[in-house]
Design a protein around this motif. Structure first.
Motif, mmCIF file in Angstrom:
data_model
loop_
_atom_site.group_PDB
_atom_site.id
_atom_site.type_symbol
_atom_site.label_atom_id
_atom_site.label_comp_id
_atom_site.label_asym_id
_atom_site.label_seq_id
_atom_site.Cartn_x
_atom_site.Cartn_y
_atom_site.Cartn_z
ATOM 1 N N PHE A 6 -19.678 28.363 -10.209
ATOM 2 C CA PHE A 6 -19.754 29.825 -10.118
ATOM 3 C C PHE A 6 -20.418 30.376 -11.366
ATOM 4 O O PHE A 6 -19.939 30.188 -12.484
ATOM 5 C CB PHE A 6 -18.358 30.432 -9.967
ATOM 6 C CG PHE A 6 -17.804 30.347 -8.567
ATOM 7 C CD1 PHE A 6 -18.398 29.548 -7.604
ATOM 8 C CD2 PHE A 6 -16.688 31.094 -8.211
ATOM 9 C CE1 PHE A 6 -17.895 29.467 -6.309
ATOM 10 C CE2 PHE A 6 -16.177 31.033 -6.916
ATOM 11 C CZ PHE A 6 -16.773 30.222 -5.971
ATOM 12 N N LYS A 14 -16.135 36.286 -10.405
ATOM 13 C CA LYS A 14 -16.110 34.824 -10.224
ATOM 14 C C LYS A 14 -14.680 34.297 -10.153
ATOM 15 O O LYS A 14 -14.349 33.496 -9.290
ATOM 16 C CB LYS A 14 -16.782 34.097 -11.404
ATOM 17 C CG LYS A 14 -18.203 34.452 -11.699
ATOM 18 C CD LYS A 14 -18.771 33.571 -12.810
ATOM 19 C CE LYS A 14 -18.117 33.753 -14.171
ATOM 20 N NZ LYS A 14 -18.376 35.066 -14.806
ATOM 21 N N GLN A 17 -12.739 35.246 -6.888
ATOM 22 C CA GLN A 17 -13.226 34.486 -5.730
ATOM 23 C C GLN A 17 -12.860 33.013 -5.862
ATOM 24 O O GLN A 17 -12.489 32.363 -4.876
ATOM 25 C CB GLN A 17 -14.758 34.632 -5.603
ATOM 26 C CG GLN A 17 -15.242 36.061 -5.395
ATOM 27 C CD GLN A 17 -14.781 36.684 -4.085
ATOM 28 O OE1 GLN A 17 -14.503 35.986 -3.116
ATOM 29 N NE2 GLN A 17 -14.676 38.000 -4.062
ATOM 30 N N ILE A 112 -23.268 29.119 -7.133
ATOM 31 C CA ILE A 112 -23.132 30.441 -6.521
ATOM 32 C C ILE A 112 -23.286 31.485 -7.614
ATOM 33 O O ILE A 112 -22.519 31.520 -8.578
ATOM 34 C CB ILE A 112 -21.743 30.624 -5.861
ATOM 35 C CG1 ILE A 112 -21.408 29.448 -4.931
ATOM 36 C CG2 ILE A 112 -21.678 31.966 -5.144
ATOM 37 C CD1 ILE A 112 -22.214 29.369 -3.673
ATOM 38 N N PHE A 114 -23.143 35.327 -8.661
ATOM 39 C CA PHE A 114 -22.580 36.621 -8.268
ATOM 40 C C PHE A 114 -23.353 37.733 -8.972
ATOM 41 O O PHE A 114 -23.277 37.875 -10.181
ATOM 42 C CB PHE A 114 -21.088 36.691 -8.634
ATOM 43 C CG PHE A 114 -20.250 35.710 -7.875
ATOM 44 C CD1 PHE A 114 -20.159 34.390 -8.283
ATOM 45 C CD2 PHE A 114 -19.574 36.100 -6.733
ATOM 46 C CE1 PHE A 114 -19.399 33.469 -7.566
ATOM 47 C CE2 PHE A 114 -18.807 35.188 -6.014
ATOM 48 C CZ PHE A 114 -18.726 33.875 -6.429
ATOM 49 N N LEU A 165 -25.162 35.874 -4.250
ATOM 50 C CA LEU A 165 -24.363 36.762 -3.409
ATOM 51 C C LEU A 165 -24.335 38.152 -4.033
ATOM 52 O O LEU A 165 -24.395 38.284 -5.255
ATOM 53 C CB LEU A 165 -22.924 36.253 -3.301
ATOM 54 C CG LEU A 165 -22.702 34.873 -2.697
ATOM 55 C CD1 LEU A 165 -21.206 34.560 -2.697
ATOM 56 C CD2 LEU A 165 -23.269 34.791 -1.291
ATOM 57 N N GLY A 167 -22.353 40.649 -5.393
ATOM 58 C CA GLY A 167 -20.999 40.755 -5.929
ATOM 59 C C GLY A 167 -20.537 42.183 -6.137
ATOM 60 O O GLY A 167 -19.429 42.410 -6.611
ATOM 61 N N VAL A 174 -17.307 39.949 -0.294
ATOM 62 C CA VAL A 174 -17.914 38.872 -1.096
ATOM 63 C C VAL A 174 -17.365 37.531 -0.603
ATOM 64 O O VAL A 174 -18.115 36.562 -0.427
ATOM 65 C CB VAL A 174 -17.624 39.064 -2.602
ATOM 66 C CG1 VAL A 174 -18.250 37.934 -3.419
ATOM 67 C CG2 VAL A 174 -18.139 40.408 -3.100
ATOM 68 N N MET A 175 -16.048 37.492 -0.320
ATOM 69 C CA MET A 175 -15.434 36.246 0.155
ATOM 70 C C MET A 175 -16.030 35.813 1.494
ATOM 71 O O MET A 175 -16.328 34.631 1.687
ATOM 72 C CB MET A 175 -13.911 36.431 0.266
ATOM 73 C CG MET A 175 -13.127 35.205 0.715
ATOM 74 S SD MET A 175 -13.557 33.613 -0.053
ATOM 75 C CE MET A 175 -12.997 33.865 -1.722
ATOM 76 N N ASP A 177 -19.047 36.501 2.644
ATOM 77 C CA ASP A 177 -20.402 35.994 2.373
ATOM 78 C C ASP A 177 -20.343 34.597 1.754
ATOM 79 O O ASP A 177 -21.140 33.718 2.094
ATOM 80 C CB ASP A 177 -21.142 36.933 1.404
ATOM 81 C CG ASP A 177 -21.570 38.233 2.073
ATOM 82 O OD1 ASP A 177 -21.293 38.404 3.278
ATOM 83 O OD2 ASP A 177 -22.169 39.081 1.375
ATOM 84 N N LEU A 178 -19.389 34.416 0.848
ATOM 85 C CA LEU A 178 -19.252 33.123 0.171
ATOM 86 C C LEU A 178 -18.922 32.027 1.184
ATOM 87 O O LEU A 178 -19.526 30.949 1.180
ATOM 88 C CB LEU A 178 -18.161 33.231 -0.907
ATOM 89 C CG LEU A 178 -17.740 31.956 -1.615
ATOM 90 C CD1 LEU A 178 -18.924 31.318 -2.352
ATOM 91 C CD2 LEU A 178 -16.616 32.236 -2.619
ATOM 92 N N GLN A 179 -17.969 32.335 2.070
ATOM 93 C CA GLN A 179 -17.571 31.319 3.053
ATOM 94 C C GLN A 179 -18.728 30.961 3.980
ATOM 95 O O GLN A 179 -18.945 29.791 4.282
ATOM 96 C CB GLN A 179 -16.328 31.776 3.823
ATOM 97 C CG GLN A 179 -15.086 31.292 3.097
ATOM 98 C CD GLN A 179 -13.839 32.082 3.410
ATOM 99 O OE1 GLN A 179 -13.911 33.151 4.009
ATOM 100 N NE2 GLN A 179 -12.692 31.561 3.002
#
Ligand code: AMP
Length: 184
Positions: A6, A14, A17, A112, A114, A165, A167, A174-175, A177-179
């Motif tokens: 991250f 960061k 998440q 990733i 942010f 992403l 952020g 955000v979570m 999109d992250l997944q």
């Protein structure tokens, strides 16, 4: 198996998440900032050496961080995967990580990034109330980020290992999109 790095400025979210994802996926959340803060609290050798840098919003010297990460990645629990939060923060640290992972026969999946606008970072950090979250130190940390950590975005983008992403969205978005990003 998930192994993620991250990247992002202080206040980008960061840690939040990483905590959620670490819980969902049952993998360790390795935050160099958290490890250093614990060391400072316990006044270990590492803590005593790191404290003044942290209070001033400077980066702790690479060699201290490298030793810390080498040690942490030798624990048994990393066999399940990991999230590195707040490391690497310099090109030297990123190069060290490449060598360490090669030695360990591991590779990370993604870096990733942010992305959050500066005004929002200052606002968020001012609200957090940590010892190193005074306005002067915050502004200095953002400057240090731009000078020393921002080059890592290009470093990983050129290697096609970077996912950026937005952020600035609410935590839940955000979570989501992250997944999606790490499943793809
Ligand atoms: P963080 O909680 O990630 O914002 O880290 C808090 C402070 O710990 C930073 O301002 C640095 O002084 C220090 N720190 C954490 N991670 C690193 C790193 N990878 N390299 C150098 N200093 C670090």
């Amino acid at each position: 198996m998930t192994r993620l790095i991250f990247l992002g400025p202080p206040g980008a979210g960061k840690g939040t998440q990483a905590q959620t994802l670490s819980h969902d996926q049952q993998i360790p959340h390795i935050s160099t900032g958290d490890i250093l803060r614990a060391a400072v609290k316990q006044q270990t050798d590492l803590g005593r050496q790191a404290q003044s840098y942290m209070d001033e919003g400077e980066l702790v010297p690479d060699q201290l961080i490298i030793d810390l990460v080498r040690d942490r990645l030798s624990y048994q629990d990393v066999a399940a995967g990991w999230i590195l939060d707040g490391f690497p923060r310099t090109v030297v640290q990123a190069q060290f990580l490449d060598i360490l992972l090669e030695e360990m026969n591991q590779a990370f999946d993604w870096v990733i990034n942010f992305d959050v606008p500066d005004e929002m970072l200052v606002e968020r950090l001012m609200g957090r109330g940590r010892k190193d979250d005074t306005e002067d130190v915050i502004r200095h940390r953002l400057q240090v980020y731009r000078q020393q950590t921002l080059p890592l975005i290009d470093f990983y983008r050129q290697r096609e290992q970077l996912i950026s992403l937005n952020g600035a969205q609410p935590v839940e978005s955000v979570m989501t999109d992250l997944q999606h990003a790490i499943q793809a």
